[in-house]
Design a protein around this motif. Structure first.
Motif, mmCIF file in Angstrom:
data_model
loop_
_atom_site.group_PDB
_atom_site.id
_atom_site.type_symbol
_atom_site.label_atom_id
_atom_site.label_comp_id
_atom_site.label_asym_id
_atom_site.label_seq_id
_atom_site.Cartn_x
_atom_site.Cartn_y
_atom_site.Cartn_z
ATOM 1 N N ILE A 9 0.735 -1.380 -0.168
ATOM 2 C CA ILE A 9 0.040 -0.130 0.030
ATOM 3 C C ILE A 9 0.940 1.306 -0.039
ATOM 4 O O ILE A 9 0.567 2.144 -0.698
ATOM 5 N N THR A 10 2.177 1.137 0.831
ATOM 6 C CA THR A 10 2.771 2.482 0.782
ATOM 7 C C THR A 10 3.607 2.865 -0.387
ATOM 8 O O THR A 10 4.162 3.809 -0.571
ATOM 9 N N ASP A 11 3.761 1.705 -1.368
ATOM 10 C CA ASP A 11 4.195 2.107 -2.904
ATOM 11 C C ASP A 11 3.087 2.583 -3.908
ATOM 12 O O ASP A 11 3.438 3.306 -4.865
ATOM 13 N N PRO A 70 0.573 5.736 -5.183
ATOM 14 C CA PRO A 70 0.533 6.982 -5.090
ATOM 15 C C PRO A 70 -0.543 7.665 -3.955
ATOM 16 O O PRO A 70 -1.333 6.762 -3.357
ATOM 17 N N ALA A 71 -0.081 8.746 -3.415
ATOM 18 C CA ALA A 71 -0.680 9.249 -2.081
ATOM 19 C C ALA A 71 -2.382 9.225 -2.162
ATOM 20 O O ALA A 71 -2.882 8.599 -1.217
ATOM 21 N N LEU A 72 -3.017 9.496 -3.109
ATOM 22 C CA LEU A 72 -4.433 9.589 -3.561
ATOM 23 C C LEU A 72 -4.910 8.059 -3.134
ATOM 24 O O LEU A 72 -5.793 8.034 -2.374
ATOM 25 N N LEU A 73 -4.204 7.032 -3.677
ATOM 26 C CA LEU A 73 -4.535 5.647 -3.417
ATOM 27 C C LEU A 73 -4.415 4.963 -2.000
ATOM 28 O O LEU A 73 -4.970 4.293 -1.471
ATOM 29 N N GLN A 74 -3.225 5.622 -1.314
ATOM 30 C CA GLN A 74 -3.176 5.163 0.170
ATOM 31 C C GLN A 74 -3.982 5.780 0.816
ATOM 32 O O GLN A 74 -4.498 4.975 1.993
ATOM 33 N N ASP A 75 -4.718 6.906 0.690
ATOM 34 C CA ASP A 75 -5.801 7.436 1.531
ATOM 35 C C ASP A 75 -7.252 6.613 1.134
ATOM 36 O O ASP A 75 -7.811 6.709 1.897
ATOM 37 N N SER A 76 -7.322 5.968 0.190
ATOM 38 C CA SER A 76 -8.300 5.022 -0.295
ATOM 39 C C SER A 76 -8.020 3.476 0.027
ATOM 40 O O SER A 76 -8.620 2.891 -0.833
ATOM 41 N N ARG A 77 -6.994 3.260 0.807
ATOM 42 C CA ARG A 77 -6.606 1.842 1.029
ATOM 43 C C ARG A 77 -7.595 0.651 1.136
ATOM 44 O O ARG A 77 -7.607 -0.309 0.904
#
Length: 96
Positions: free
Chosen positions: A8-10, A12-19
């Motif tokens: 998850i940390t790999d 993009p930030a936008l998708l990390q917020d929607s993990r």
């Protein structure tokens, strides 16, 4: 890629917020047709072929797009395609 290689940390930030909405399907034995997610919606992707699947919160597939990444304007075309899809129902609020 295999599920074991996803971090998850790999993303993009936008998708990390929607993990919690990140979907990974690598269990074809549990599918009624024995298919992976990619094959269900796209068939096989060729080398250099890129696809975007817009999935609504209720799991409905709203749209599917495919592009050949070897074409110079493919990224721009994909962005325009997504803009056209989302502008039908997402609006930026006017400044107050």
């Amino acid at each position: 890629m295999p599920k074991s290689e996803i971090e998850i940390t790999d993303l993009p930030a936008l998708l990390q917020d929607s993990r919690w909405t990140f979907y990974l399907d690598d269990i074809p034995e549990q599918d009624t047709r024995g298919s992976l997610c990619t094959n269900k919606w796209l068939g096989s992707l060729g080398p250099g072929e890129v696809a975007i699947v817009n999935v609504r919160p209720d799991g409905y597939v709203g749209s599917v797009g495919r592009w050949d990444s070897s074409i110079d304007d493919a990224g721009e075309d994909a962005a325009k395609w997504m803009d056209a899809y989302y502008e039908r129902f997402l609006q930026v609020p006017a400044p107050v």
